[in-house]
Design a protein around this motif. Structure first.
Motif, PDB file in Angstrom:
ATOM      1  N   GLU A  71     -18.356   0.849  -8.526  1.00 29.22           N
ATOM      2  CA  GLU A  71     -17.541   1.719  -7.666  1.00 29.22           C
ATOM      3  C   GLU A  71     -17.911   1.596  -6.193  1.00 29.22           C
ATOM      4  OE1 GLU A  71     -18.235   6.034  -7.835  1.00 29.22           O
ATOM      5  OE2 GLU A  71     -19.767   5.596  -9.342  1.00 29.22           O
ATOM      6  N   GLN A  79     -11.381  -1.148  -3.997  1.00 32.73           N
ATOM      7  CA  GLN A  79     -11.493   0.193  -3.422  1.00 32.73           C
ATOM      8  C   GLN A  79     -10.136   0.898  -3.392  1.00 32.73           C
ATOM      9  OE1 GLN A  79     -13.985   2.189  -2.604  1.00 32.73           O
ATOM     10  NE2 GLN A  79     -15.423   0.666  -3.367  1.00 32.73           N
ATOM     11  N   VAL A  80      -9.081   0.151  -3.128  1.00 38.50           N
ATOM     12  CA  VAL A  80      -7.725   0.717  -3.174  1.00 38.50           C
ATOM     13  C   VAL A  80      -7.426   1.228  -4.583  1.00 38.50           C
ATOM     14  CG1 VAL A  80      -5.257   0.140  -3.060  1.00 38.50           C
ATOM     15  CG2 VAL A  80      -6.813  -0.661  -1.262  1.00 38.50           C
ATOM     16  N   GLN A  83      -9.330   4.422  -5.307  1.00 38.84           N
ATOM     17  CA  GLN A  83      -8.710   5.567  -4.633  1.00 38.84           C
ATOM     18  C   GLN A  83      -7.518   6.081  -5.448  1.00 38.84           C
ATOM     19  OE1 GLN A  83      -7.820   4.189  -0.654  1.00 38.84           O
ATOM     20  NE2 GLN A  83      -9.994   3.842  -0.184  1.00 38.84           N
ATOM     21  N   LYS A  84      -6.738   5.163  -5.983  1.00 34.12           N
ATOM     22  CA  LYS A  84      -5.587   5.565  -6.798  1.00 34.12           C
ATOM     23  C   LYS A  84      -6.041   6.282  -8.066  1.00 34.12           C
ATOM     24  CE  LYS A  84      -2.242   2.121  -5.225  1.00 34.12           C
ATOM     25  NZ  LYS A  84      -1.068   1.336  -5.637  1.00 34.12           N
ATOM     26  N   ASN A  86      -8.851   7.954  -8.419  1.00 31.35           N
ATOM     27  CA  ASN A  86      -9.353   9.274  -8.028  1.00 31.35           C
ATOM     28  C   ASN A  86      -8.212  10.258  -7.777  1.00 31.35           C
ATOM     29  OD1 ASN A  86     -12.231   9.212  -8.138  1.00 31.35           O
ATOM     30  ND2 ASN A  86     -12.255   7.869  -6.350  1.00 31.35           N
ATOM     31  N   THR A  87      -7.108   9.762  -7.223  1.00 28.57           N
ATOM     32  CA  THR A  87      -5.922  10.613  -7.054  1.00 28.57           C
ATOM     33  C   THR A  87      -5.378  11.031  -8.411  1.00 28.57           C
ATOM     34  OG1 THR A  87      -5.352   9.515  -4.972  1.00 28.57           O
ATOM     35  CG2 THR A  87      -3.599  10.748  -6.074  1.00 28.57           C
TER      36      THR A  87
END
Length: 197
Positions: A71, A79-80, A83-84, A86-87
Motif C-alpha cells: 500500500e 496509488q490511484v 484511493q478508489k 478507500n472510497t
C-alpha cells in the motif's frame, strides 16, 4: 458516490454487486504494464491453499500466480487504485455499516486453461475478510474467451460474471462460495479483501 449507489443496494439485497468501468482504459493499461514488468522479473509466485504454515500449492484446485501489493507503493496508478478502494470502503461503511478498516490486494495472473475450484474466501481462524473484491485487467476481452467468475447464491441459480476489463465485483467473503472457470487467454486481475477490525 454515484458510481457505487447500485453496488451498495445490490450487496445489501443479494450479498454481491458489480460495477463496470471502475477503471479507465488508461488505468487498466498502466496496471497491466506494471503487472507484466513484475511478472517478467520473477516477482510472482504460484498461489497456495490455506493460511500461514498450512499453505501449500495444489494446481488441481488453483492455478493462478500472484503478487501481493504494497500500500506504500510509489507506482502512481497503484496509488490511484488504492484511493478508489478507500472510497469504496467509506461508501460501504456509510451505507451498509460493515466496519471495514483496510484492504489486502494482489495481482493475479491465470495462465491459459487454469482455474480455481469452488471455495469460500474465509480462513477458519481469521474472520477479518468481510468483502472480496476483484477488478479485472483484461483488455479487449470477449465473452467467448471464458474465464468467468461463478458465484453460488444460496437457494438460487449460480451467477456467471465475465472478466471484462475495468469491471469490479464485490461479494461477502464469508457467505458466497465461488469459482473461476478456465479461459482461452491469460486472465488478469487485482484481487483482494476489505477487512474489518
Amino acid at each position: 458516490m454515484e458510481l457505487f449507489d447500485n453496488l451498495m443496494d445490490s450487496i445489501a439485497e443479494q450479498s454481491y454487486g458489480v460495477v463496470d468501468f471502475f477503471l479507465t482504459s488508461e488505468e487498466i493499461s498502466a496496471l497491466v504494464v506494471t503487472l507484466r514488468e513484475r511478472h517478467s522479473a520473477g516477482s510472482f509466485k504460484k498461489a497456495g491453499i490455506g493460511q500461514g504454515n498450512d499453505q501449500h500449492v495444489q494446481a488441481q484446485i488453483r492455478g493462478d500466480q500472484i503478487l501481493w501489493l504494497d500500500e506504500h507503493s510509489t507506482v502512481v496508478v497503484e496509488q490511484v487504485y488504492f484511493q478508489k478502494i478507500n472510497t469504496l470502503i467509506q461508501c460501504l461503511n456509510r451505507s451498509c455499516y460493515l466496519g471495514l478498516k483496510d484492504f489486502e490486494l494482489h495481482y493475479a495472473l491465470y495462465p491459459i486453461g487454469t482455474f480455481y475450484k469452488r471455495h469460500l474466501d474465509r480462513f477458519k481462524t481469521d474472520s477479518h475478510r468481510k468483502i472480496s473484491i476483484i477488478c479485472y485487467l483484461n483488455e479487449d476481452w470477449q465473452a467467448a474467451d471464458g474465464g468467468e467468475l461463478v458465484i453460488y447464491l444460496p437457494g438460487n441459480q449460480p451467477i456467471k460474471i465475465a472478466p471484462f476489463g475495468g469491471r469490479l465485483v464485490c461479494f461477502e467473503a464469508d457467505l458466497l462460495e465461488h469459482e473461476v472457470l478456465p479461459a482461452t487467454h491469460e486472465r488478469l486481475s487485482l484481487t483482494g479483501w476489505l477487512r474489518t477490525y
